[in-house]
Design an enzyme around this catalytic site. Structure first.
Site, PDB file in Angstrom:
ATOM      1  N   SER A 132       0.861  -1.323  -0.158  1.00 15.22           N
ATOM      2  CA  SER A 132      -0.095  -0.054   0.126  1.00 15.22           C
ATOM      3  C   SER A 132       0.989   1.281   0.066  1.00 15.22           C
ATOM      4  O   SER A 132       1.991   1.301   0.620  1.00 15.22           O
ATOM      5  CB  SER A 132      -0.747   0.098   1.428  1.00 15.22           C
ATOM      6  OG  SER A 132      -1.486   1.305   1.303  1.00 15.22           O
ATOM      7  N   TYR A 146      -1.673  -1.191  10.087  1.00 19.72           N
ATOM      8  CA  TYR A 146      -1.771  -1.363   8.788  1.00 19.72           C
ATOM      9  C   TYR A 146      -0.503  -0.742   8.148  1.00 19.72           C
ATOM     10  O   TYR A 146       0.067  -1.420   7.376  1.00 19.72           O
ATOM     11  CB  TYR A 146      -2.949  -0.658   8.298  1.00 19.72           C
ATOM     12  CG  TYR A 146      -3.324  -0.964   6.882  1.00 19.72           C
ATOM     13  CD1 TYR A 146      -3.925  -2.084   6.512  1.00 19.72           C
ATOM     14  CD2 TYR A 146      -2.982   0.172   5.877  1.00 19.72           C
ATOM     15  CE1 TYR A 146      -3.985  -2.243   4.941  1.00 19.72           C
ATOM     16  CE2 TYR A 146      -3.193  -0.063   4.540  1.00 19.72           C
ATOM     17  CZ  TYR A 146      -3.852  -1.181   4.112  1.00 19.72           C
ATOM     18  OH  TYR A 146      -4.071  -1.564   2.593  1.00 19.72           O
TER      19      TYR A 146
END
Ligand code: NDP
Length: 237
Positions: A132, A146
């Protein structure tokens, strides 16, 4: 468009969203595609019927199940590790078990699956993990676990590229920005905030990410390894 006729591709987490677009892309390009799912049995079987790919239930939180699946699907020409989850909220209040599960799915399984795939992978094999842009930039609170998991994948790519490069196997991370999926819908409550960080003010499409994955898996990308490939509408610019 690369020709993946006869190539063996495994997508971990392929039932929905970006993973499903990757399954569709490789299947359309002629590959023999197997993909895993955990919770979305109906969506998985629908996608399998549509594409001719094979759907198999394997929970990415279960290391040994994933290792067994990768071993049983080998030798693979291409491994794509797409399954990933986020746990949002106040770091001080979060359940440590939920955070550890995130680390199992987002970090430990990508590592073990990549190593297992490489055991049988032929020369020219490709390992691609979906990271990401949050591995590089985390502009909001409540997502440290995350961000940590996605930046950890950068070390995975750099290290395993060294380990497997001598065998002609490449290891790369694709780092999407906001992509229109169930996890991050283009019309969701985060839309305006996310677009405010971007230079191209829209969510990306799963097919756009699948296109980058297909290029990395194809013959033109044989010299590309140990690298992060960001596709984020300028989120990180
Ligand atoms: P979705 O939540 O829409 O889909 C997630 C996919 O991963 C589903 O197919 C799901 O399968 C599978 N999956 C999740 N957990 C497991 C598990 N334990 N075992 C097996 N499969 C699992 O997510 P996205 O498509 O949006 O995201 C895909 C990847 O892209 C993730 O790694 C995510 O972090 C990354 N990403 C997404 C962005 C976005 O904006 N959408 C931005 C940046 C990165 P099932 O439903 O069957 O459990």
């Amino acid at each position: 468009m690369a020709d993946f006729q006869g190539k063996s591709v495994l997508v971990l987490g392929g039932s929905r969203g970006i993973g499903a677009a990757i399954v569709r892309r490789f299947a359309a390009d002629g590959a023999n595609v197997t993909f895993t799912y955990a919770g979305s049995k109906e969506a998985a079987h629908k996608l399998a019927a549509e594409t001719g790919a094979t759907a198999v239930m394997t929970d990415s939180a279960d290391r040994d199940a994933v290792i067994g699946r990768v071993r049983g699907s080998g030798p693979l020409d291409v491994l794509v590790v797409n399954a990933g989850i986020a746990v949002f909220g106040d770091a001080l209040e979060q359940d440590p078990d939920a955070i550890d599960r995130l680390f199992r799915i987002n970090v430990q399984t990508p590592y073990h699956a990549s190593v297992e795939a490489a055991r049988q992978m032929p020369e020219g094999g490709r390992i691609i993990v979906i990271g990401s842009v949050n591995g590089d930039r985390m502009p909001v609170p409540g997502m440290a676990s995350y961000a940590l998991s996605k930046s950890a994948l950068q070390g995975l790519a750099r290290g395993l590229a060294r380990d497997f490069g001598p065998r002609g196997i490449t290891v790369n991370i694709v780092q999407p920005g906001p992509i229109d999926t169930d996890a991050n819908p283009a019309d969701g409550p985060m839309k305006d905030l996310l677009h405010s960080f971007m230079t191209i003010k829209r969510h990306g499409r799963p097919e756009e990410v699948a296109g980058m994955v297909a290029w990395l898996a194809g013959p033109e990308a044989g010299f590309v390894t140990g690298a992060m490939h960001t596709i984020d509408g300028g989120f990180g610019a």
